[in-house]
Design a protein around this motif. Sequence first.
Motif, PDB file in Angstrom:
ATOM      1  N   ASP A   1      14.807 -12.277  59.268  1.00  0.00           N
ATOM      2  CA  ASP A   1      13.572 -12.276  58.939  1.00  0.00           C
ATOM      3  C   ASP A   1      13.015 -13.448  57.971  1.00  0.00           C
ATOM      4  OD1 ASP A   1      13.227  -9.628  60.281  1.00  0.00           O
ATOM      5  OD2 ASP A   1      13.719  -8.495  58.357  1.00  0.00           O
ATOM      6  N   VAL A   2      11.756 -13.879  58.432  1.00  0.00           N
ATOM      7  CA  VAL A   2      11.224 -14.867  57.679  1.00  0.00           C
ATOM      8  C   VAL A   2       9.921 -14.482  57.249  1.00  0.00           C
ATOM      9  CG1 VAL A   2      10.139 -17.301  57.766  1.00  0.00           C
ATOM     10  CG2 VAL A   2      12.215 -16.845  59.228  1.00  0.00           C
ATOM     11  N   HIS A   3       9.895 -14.584  55.874  1.00  0.00           N
ATOM     12  CA  HIS A   3       8.642 -14.081  54.899  1.00  0.00           C
ATOM     13  C   HIS A   3       7.841 -15.312  54.616  1.00  0.00           C
ATOM     14  CE1 HIS A   3      10.263 -10.076  55.535  1.00  0.00           C
ATOM     15  NE2 HIS A   3      11.335 -10.274  55.064  1.00  0.00           N
ATOM     16  N   LYS A   4       6.677 -15.359  54.726  1.00  0.00           N
ATOM     17  CA  LYS A   4       6.132 -16.451  54.241  1.00  0.00           C
ATOM     18  C   LYS A   4       5.108 -16.022  52.980  1.00  0.00           C
ATOM     19  CE  LYS A   4       2.276 -19.829  55.761  1.00  0.00           C
ATOM     20  NZ  LYS A   4       1.496 -20.139  57.002  1.00  0.00           N
ATOM     21  N   PHE A   5       4.865 -17.065  52.003  1.00  0.00           N
ATOM     22  CA  PHE A   5       4.343 -16.463  50.775  1.00  0.00           C
ATOM     23  C   PHE A   5       3.442 -17.793  50.589  1.00  0.00           C
ATOM     24  CE2 PHE A   5       8.086 -14.307  50.325  1.00  0.00           C
ATOM     25  CZ  PHE A   5       7.848 -13.161  50.081  1.00  0.00           C
ATOM     26  N   ALA A   6       2.140 -17.559  50.186  1.00  0.00           N
ATOM     27  CA  ALA A   6       1.153 -18.682  49.876  1.00  0.00           C
ATOM     28  C   ALA A   6       1.293 -18.862  48.317  1.00  0.00           C
ATOM     29  CB  ALA A   6      -0.117 -18.180  50.342  1.00  0.00           C
ATOM     30  N   ILE A   7       1.210 -20.084  48.177  1.00  0.00           N
ATOM     31  CA  ILE A   7       1.207 -20.610  46.613  1.00  0.00           C
ATOM     32  C   ILE A   7       0.089 -21.079  46.289  1.00  0.00           C
ATOM     33  CG2 ILE A   7       2.187 -22.170  44.958  1.00  0.00           C
ATOM     34  CD1 ILE A   7       4.895 -22.181  47.014  1.00  0.00           C
TER      35      ILE A   7
END
Length: 730
Positions: A428-434
């Motif tokens: 699973d790849v989880h993307k977080f915006a910074i």
Amino acid sequence: MMKKWWVLSGLILVSIVALAFYALPQFKVVNAWDGEQVVLPNKVWKLEFSEKVSLKSLDKDLIYITNDRGEKLDTTLELGEDQKTIYINPPENGYDLKSKVFTVHFKKGIQSALGRELKSPQAWKFVVKETLPVVGSQEKLASYFEEIIKEQQKSHGWFRTVKESLSATEDKATESSSADKAGGGDVSRTNVQVQGVDEADIVKTDGKSIFQAEHDRVRIIGAVPGGQMKLLSTIKYDETFSPNQLFLGDQQLLVIGQQYFNHYKPYEKQAKDTKIAPMSFSTKVLIYNVENPAKPKQIREVSLEGSFMSARKVDNLVYFITQHYPDYWLLKEERDIDIRPKFTDSIHNSEEKTIGYDEIHYFPQSREPNYTMIGALDLDQPKKEVAIATYLGSGNQIYMNKENLYLAVQNYGEMEFEDRGVMAPDTDVHKFAINGMKVTYHSSATVPGTVLNQFSMDEHNGFFRVVTTKGYAWDEKRPSSNHLYILDKNLKETGKIEGLAKGERIYSARFMGDRIYMVTFKETDPLFVFDASDPANPKVLGELKIPGFSNYLHPYDENHIIGFGQDTKIVAEKGSSQPRILTDGVKISLFDVSDMTNPKEKFTEIIGGRGTYSPLNYDHKALLFNKDKDIFAFPVSVYRNSEKNEFESIFEYQGAYIYSIDPATGFKLKSKVSHIEGDMPYYEDWESQIQRLLYIGDTLYAISPGGVSSYKMGSYQQIGKLEFGKSERE
């Protein structure tokens, strides 16, 4: 009569075959669910069948999804490489959040490759959430972990207490060193994956001083001039704190390490008495003012519960990530015990605080027994409270640029606990915006296979690219294979290449703009060259098979890439068709990739024999490289092969090798440096093991646990040496 006998025998045989056919286990979906599942808008459904599925079953009239108005959605179906898995991709813009519920439909006409049909039509429901849901209450958190306990106990009664893992070590490969002006001139920096995104390391320099984290202390060394080095100060810690990572800010030193806690009474009793699981250890960040490096002054202390996983620094902002396995087994005796993660911050007098239930997010369908905590600090605002994002579930590989952070988490799906380690998971790849100190969940995707390390992931022009290995190289029944996936900004699949190098696994990868390089290995080292200029249609342009393998790939220039790994030898086994692969010396290769369709290993260098190794084999930060200064240097321990025994190795050298590289002439060993004086001992000496090399202006420095030595760049003649034992006793 004979004819009748043959007819009768034939009928009996047909009947037996038919009975055997229908006696087979029922053809079904093995990961069916009860009740309503909660998913995110771009969910890709992975449906696993009990046997291979007929291609005719990939029919939108047989498998489809409807909304709460009964309208059929525009989804696409895809058959997996194993032919037992069907993927249902979401609509173009994801699932419409206005619909209260969705239904996956399976009709009776679905057939296996053997022609067997599903026993009956089925319909499963799911709801869609815009973002990650929160735990919300103690009851819900306890139920989450109780489900994990049940799953573990169900696996042949197996149950184990999950203990904290040691700090995860990030792997391999590196970007060109950046350099800027400070103190003594050009200064080398920690090798990083993404320019402008610094990575924590055991050694840092500001161009005047060298900062070193070592066991129970941090040393600050006056490095300029190189012939007059001196130990300016030592920050010593007690046995409960171990510093292992450093960052430098503007006259600030950040020390990251592991804090251990001694409990005044038995752990279980303390938890039972207070109804709170006490902290066993945490990741602590200490910030010092080092305007006067001889007198560092602590100005801040922050800790997050759990083991250190990774850290990044962008300008004045520091991001650090911990992984925490709570003692959820305590719930078996006291269901109302609080097992939420905790943190402290010195701006609140280091009072222990607990993450709120409404601040703990979880990934739908995940059953990981741990937390990921992402902390953010602003070095320009020392009075600003640490920002913390907390999630149930964790991974040990991250990729980060200035805009986004990606976390790779192993996904075992519905796999039984006893099958883990035998059956390979997906990712699973989880993307977080910074956005400054704010780290916000963005989107998720699942890709087949597992990620080797941070260099298996990359973002370019808004597209996320990842290479994975599906399966295990040792599994002959289910041979491994290797894949490239390209996902858009919402992590929806755009393009892919699957099924490369069957029976092998990825050993290293390198993303360089539109070019992607990947090395796999089992008996030989195939270097694959991808063209990803069209994200929807990536292509393998070239492949090169050579002996040995590269753990790590480093760009030299646009047309050359350096491979660093091990040489290998193939040894025929008597009475066996399978040869043995013996790892030999360290191998450096210079690949010419100017013609992407025909990559060439232009030059090679072999160092030592079996047992020879370098920290660079597993830690990209161990490399010092600067093309303009013509330096490629790394620590190394060299062994030579024994003539008596093929498995015996004889220690020969410990120190560092310094090379120059010329695409026309190859590698040239310019110098060797060592912290062992006189003859080499029979065994390696830990205190003399060079860990890092760096330069300040025209001076090269080699740093080990026992001291620092300095050399004139170019001639590499030694100009100074500082031994810590002597300095710290004075």
